[in-house]
Design an enzyme around this catalytic site. Sequence first.
Site, short mmCIF file in Angstrom:
data_model
loop_
_atom_site.label_atom_id
_atom_site.label_comp_id
_atom_site.label_asym_id
_atom_site.label_seq_id
_atom_site.Cartn_x
_atom_site.Cartn_y
_atom_site.Cartn_z
N ARG A 61 31.45 68.05 6.50
CA ARG A 61 31.42 66.85 5.67
C ARG A 61 31.07 67.16 4.22
NH1 ARG A 61 33.91 62.88 8.66
NH2 ARG A 61 32.92 62.61 10.70
N ASP A 62 30.26 68.18 4.03
CA ASP A 62 29.75 68.50 2.69
C ASP A 62 30.75 69.39 1.95
OD1 ASP A 62 28.36 69.14 0.43
OD2 ASP A 62 26.82 70.32 1.46
#
Length: 467
Positions: free
Chosen positions: A375-376
Amino acid sequence: MAVFSFATPLIGKTVRSLARLTRHGGSAFPGKVAERLDPGFLARTLAQLPYGVVLVSGTNGKTTTTRMVAMMLEDLGFKVFTNPTGSNFTRGVVSALLQEVSLGGRLDADIAVLELDEAYAVHFVRQVKPRYALLLNVMRDQLDRFGEIDNTARLLGHVAEATTGTVVLNREDPRVAKLAELVPNGTEVRYFGLADDLTRFFPSDDEMATTVAASEAATPTVSSAGHDLTADVTLMRVADHAATFAMDGETYETSVKLEGVYNLYNAAAALAIVRSVVRDAGRSSAVPQSAAARRSSHADQSAPAQSAADNSRLVRAVAQVTPAFGRGEVIDVNGSPVELLLVKNPMGFRLSLASFAPEGCDTMIAINDEYADGRDMSWLWDVDFSSLRGDGVSMVSGVRAWDMALRLGYDEVPVAQVEPDVEAAVVAFVNANPGKPKHMYCTYTAMLAARAALGRVAKVSDAGVGR
């Protein structure tokens, strides 16, 4: 054992067929169902294999290296079960098993070569003790899942602790080399490594320079704590589609079909683990008749001992390995070679940019931030994109298209077009400038979407995704 375990293959195959028919569930869904119904299916099925399991894990290069190991062992006469789609969670392995087992649960193979995600490798070794483990590297990747890279190394440590035969480690990665301390008594440790003057091409995560240009200009250094260890296989020289390896005091040069200098180091890793399997097979008195018969059909392999002839044969097998899907895979679209390049962390993106010159090519970058991508996406700010400054980027796409365009702007890289929809972007990108080579840098789910879009306008090989 689950009460209805005898029916697991039938149920799993049925779910797989329905998933394909309805185009739902992807490559891992049948495995998820089978895991729920019959938690012992994975261990019970893999226990049938006379040569056990080769587990491949690490941050970068798992899919390509797994493919190399599997193809080399097949070339030597082994019947290999593997998970070729890059679905590297335990449920992905179970899905691949469901495809191969008979309705009676019989797996017709001599050995399994399995790619496992760093975290899911821990779950795997709780169920199955691998006979061989190949641990490639530890770099910043999906830190939203792993926290920090020392934790990623700790996860790989569980694999080293569980392996019963041989653990092969990257000598040049200090976190991976240190895992030798965790290997249990009775399990052998071997290394693959680099010649001194090649270490600057493959910096560890701690050594990553600020820019590609700075790294290329740097004086070769040997800073890895483990570099003095004796390597079973050493990558001695790299060239355009060629490499030289050192084994048993001799050097062996070969051409390669693989793209990217980093894949030549993956080849050294694959050679090291295959040599371990072959060495043990030569010692074993329990060589299955099927494997023995297949090996006897190879005229130039009279014995599995690691002679110069065997090493030459292994190196020739390296020359035949083709890229795994989406990892330097080249797809012809209306006369334009389109090269798919998976990127998922700063080091991998950096090495890809260094390996594929942008001059004379159109470039597209597609960035998604689904779970499988991590996600990052802040790691994009750790990549130096200045090598793209001259020719610019023709298309930026994906869920994080505008973040990527902003990042390129900070490196003064011109961006011609931003289209968040990957399919629309791919169509526009490949139809522009017919005949001109194209590079497509994609995160994992963006790569799957781009590959599917390419499959609607060009011939794309079936990699097993969704089967």
